[in-house]
Design a protein around this motif. Structure first.
Motif, PDB file in Angstrom:
ATOM      1  N   MET A  21       0.835  -1.183   0.000  1.00  0.00           N
ATOM      2  CA  MET A  21       0.000   0.000   0.000  1.00  0.00           C
ATOM      3  C   MET A  21       0.876   1.242   0.000  1.00  0.00           C
ATOM      4  SD  MET A  21      -3.108   0.850   2.592  1.00  0.00           S
ATOM      5  CE  MET A  21      -4.011  -0.528   1.865  1.00  0.00           C
ATOM      6  N   VAL A  22       0.299   2.368  -0.451  1.00  0.00           N
ATOM      7  CA  VAL A  22       0.988   3.654  -0.372  1.00  0.00           C
ATOM      8  C   VAL A  22       1.464   3.862   1.065  1.00  0.00           C
ATOM      9  CG1 VAL A  22       0.722   6.147  -0.602  1.00  0.00           C
ATOM     10  CG2 VAL A  22      -0.363   4.608  -2.265  1.00  0.00           C
TER      11      VAL A  22
ATOM     12  N   LEU B 181      -8.485  12.232   1.393  1.00  0.00           N
ATOM     13  CA  LEU B 181      -7.684  11.403   2.307  1.00  0.00           C
ATOM     14  C   LEU B 181      -8.596  10.499   3.120  1.00  0.00           C
ATOM     15  CD1 LEU B 181      -5.175  10.532   3.967  1.00  0.00           C
ATOM     16  CD2 LEU B 181      -5.467  12.637   5.305  1.00  0.00           C
ATOM     17  N   GLY B 182      -9.728  11.037   3.547  1.00  0.00           N
ATOM     18  CA  GLY B 182     -10.693  10.226   4.285  1.00  0.00           C
ATOM     19  C   GLY B 182     -11.241   9.086   3.451  1.00  0.00           C
ATOM     20  N   GLY B 183     -11.379   9.301   2.130  1.00  0.00           N
ATOM     21  CA  GLY B 183     -11.817   8.231   1.252  1.00  0.00           C
ATOM     22  C   GLY B 183     -10.792   7.123   1.158  1.00  0.00           C
ATOM     23  N   ALA B 184      -9.509   7.507   1.108  1.00  0.00           N
ATOM     24  CA  ALA B 184      -8.452   6.495   1.082  1.00  0.00           C
ATOM     25  C   ALA B 184      -8.425   5.700   2.386  1.00  0.00           C
ATOM     26  CB  ALA B 184      -7.095   7.171   0.854  1.00  0.00           C
TER      27      ALA B 184
ATOM     28  N   GLY C 194     -11.304   9.523  -3.399  1.00  0.00           N
ATOM     29  CA  GLY C 194     -10.040   9.097  -2.814  1.00  0.00           C
ATOM     30  C   GLY C 194      -9.008   8.727  -3.857  1.00  0.00           C
ATOM     31  N   PRO C 195      -7.720   8.887  -3.541  1.00  0.00           N
ATOM     32  CA  PRO C 195      -6.671   8.405  -4.437  1.00  0.00           C
ATOM     33  C   PRO C 195      -6.551   6.888  -4.373  1.00  0.00           C
ATOM     34  CG  PRO C 195      -5.711   9.372  -2.467  1.00  0.00           C
ATOM     35  CD  PRO C 195      -7.186   9.585  -2.365  1.00  0.00           C
ATOM     36  N   ARG C 196      -5.778   6.316  -5.275  1.00  0.00           N
ATOM     37  CA  ARG C 196      -5.487   4.888  -5.213  1.00  0.00           C
ATOM     38  C   ARG C 196      -4.726   4.598  -3.920  1.00  0.00           C
ATOM     39  NH1 ARG C 196      -3.842   6.424 -10.663  1.00  0.00           N
ATOM     40  NH2 ARG C 196      -5.321   5.603 -12.202  1.00  0.00           N
TER      41      ARG C 196
ATOM     42  N   PRO D 144      -8.503  11.219  -7.798  1.00  0.00           N
ATOM     43  CA  PRO D 144      -8.513   9.768  -8.052  1.00  0.00           C
ATOM     44  C   PRO D 144      -7.483   9.295  -9.068  1.00  0.00           C
ATOM     45  CG  PRO D 144     -10.748  10.635  -8.005  1.00  0.00           C
ATOM     46  CD  PRO D 144      -9.836  11.817  -8.022  1.00  0.00           C
ATOM     47  N   ASP D 145      -6.854  10.220  -9.808  1.00  0.00           N
ATOM     48  CA  ASP D 145      -5.816   9.833 -10.762  1.00  0.00           C
ATOM     49  C   ASP D 145      -4.461   9.609 -10.099  1.00  0.00           C
ATOM     50  OD1 ASP D 145      -6.677   9.379 -13.338  1.00  0.00           O
ATOM     51  OD2 ASP D 145      -6.836  11.502 -13.835  1.00  0.00           O
TER      52      ASP D 145
END
Length: 307
Positions: A137-138, A176-179, A204-206, A234-235
């Motif tokens: 993960m990131v 960030l909360g979506g990630a 969220g981002p990946r 999201p990109d």
């Protein structure tokens, strides 16, 4: 995996625009549980409440957002968690919707410029780490995950579950909360394998690799990523190659054109495709922070939900 036929990019000069990994293969059957009104009038206020879990927000800030929901809502915990990597914090709200009979968990979006920059530095470095639950993960999300657990997240959630043992679990957040909602949806699902767990991640981002994406498919009851056309977040992290290990998006994306009206969304049969996530060539920060006719710009000195 319901289909082995992946859709290649129609932009032959930009082959990174469509992910050709097998986790991005289209599925035959789309979910039927997505509800625009539920996102617009319930999830939105859960996210607003999470964005007000901060030391600079006046007492009662999160509840002022939840009071806008017509259902019987109970706020249980507000966790303002110090983060290790960038030396900032992230907020978590845990509450109950008694009418819908679910426990909701909301994660705060970025409210600090340095935290915003730290994420994009990590994205640029391509820095990924082993995720304790499996896969990679990131790196910044792995550390925030550990910080939240060390702060006592499990004990708080366990108390909520013990109070309402028959309720399902819902995890949400924006940016960030979506990630972090995506990351913790798997944690919650593995910790409570007999409970339905729903994920509603906005913009969220990946975050995790293909192993993580497969685990989400296996353990979550439902998962939705809500994206507005023109949103650049999201990109990220950018995919500079189809062969270099990078994070992937999870299904199912709910893609809204620029005007997020009640009847113009599309549930995508791929996690990433030219007509969904990628959307328009132009990208604006406006599309990231304005969703469902509401402002989700988060900053340190937010007050009550008065809008």
């Amino acid at each position: 995996m319901e289909s082995s036929q992946c859709v290649s990019s129609k932009y032959m000069c930009h082959p990174w625009r469509t992910v050709t990994h097998e986790v991005n293969c289209p599925v035959r059957v789309l979910p039927t549980t997505f509800n625009d009104s539920f996102n617009r009038f319930e999830i939105a206020h859960y996210i607003h409440a999470a964005n007000r879990v901060a030391e600079t927000v006046p007492v009662g800030g999160p509840m002022s957002c939840l009071m806008k929901i017509p259902q019987n809502i109970q706020l249980l915990f507000e966790l303002n968690v110090p983060t290790t990597l960038e030396r900032k914090s992230i907020g978590v709200v845990i509450g109950v919707n008694h009418d819908y009979r679910h426990i909701f968990i909301g994660f705060r979006s970025t409210n600090d410029l340095f935290q915003f920059i730290a994420q994009y530095v990590v994205f640029t470095m391509g820095w990924m780490e082993d995720f304790p639950l499996g896969g990679k993960m990131v790196a910044i999300y792995v550390q925030i995950y550990k910080d939240i657990l060390n702060f006592g997240f499990d004990a708080s959630l366990e108390q909520a579950v013990s109070l309402f043992p028959t309720y399902s679990l819902l995890v949400t957040g924006h940016s960030l909360g979506g990630a972090m909602a995506t990351v913790f949806s798997l944690h919650v699902a593995l910790r409570y394998p007999l409970k339905p767990v729903s994920l509603y991640a906005w913009s969220g981002p990946r975050s995790g690799d293909e192993t993580f994406v497969r685990m989400l498919r296996e353990h979550l009851t439902e998962q939705y990523r809500v994206v507005r056309d023109g949103d650049p977040t999201p990109d990220f992290p950018l995919r500079v190659s189809q062969t270099v290990p990078t994070p992937h998006h999870n299904t199912f994306e709910v893609f809204y054109p620029t005007h997020m009206t009640t009847d113009n969304y599309k549930i995508c049969n791929q996690a990433e495709s030219e007509t969904c996530l990628k959307g328009s060539w132009w990208k604006t920060f406006f599309s990231h922070i304005f969703m469902f006719d509401m402002n989700f710009l988060n900053h340190q000195r937010m007050g009550y939900c008065n809008e």
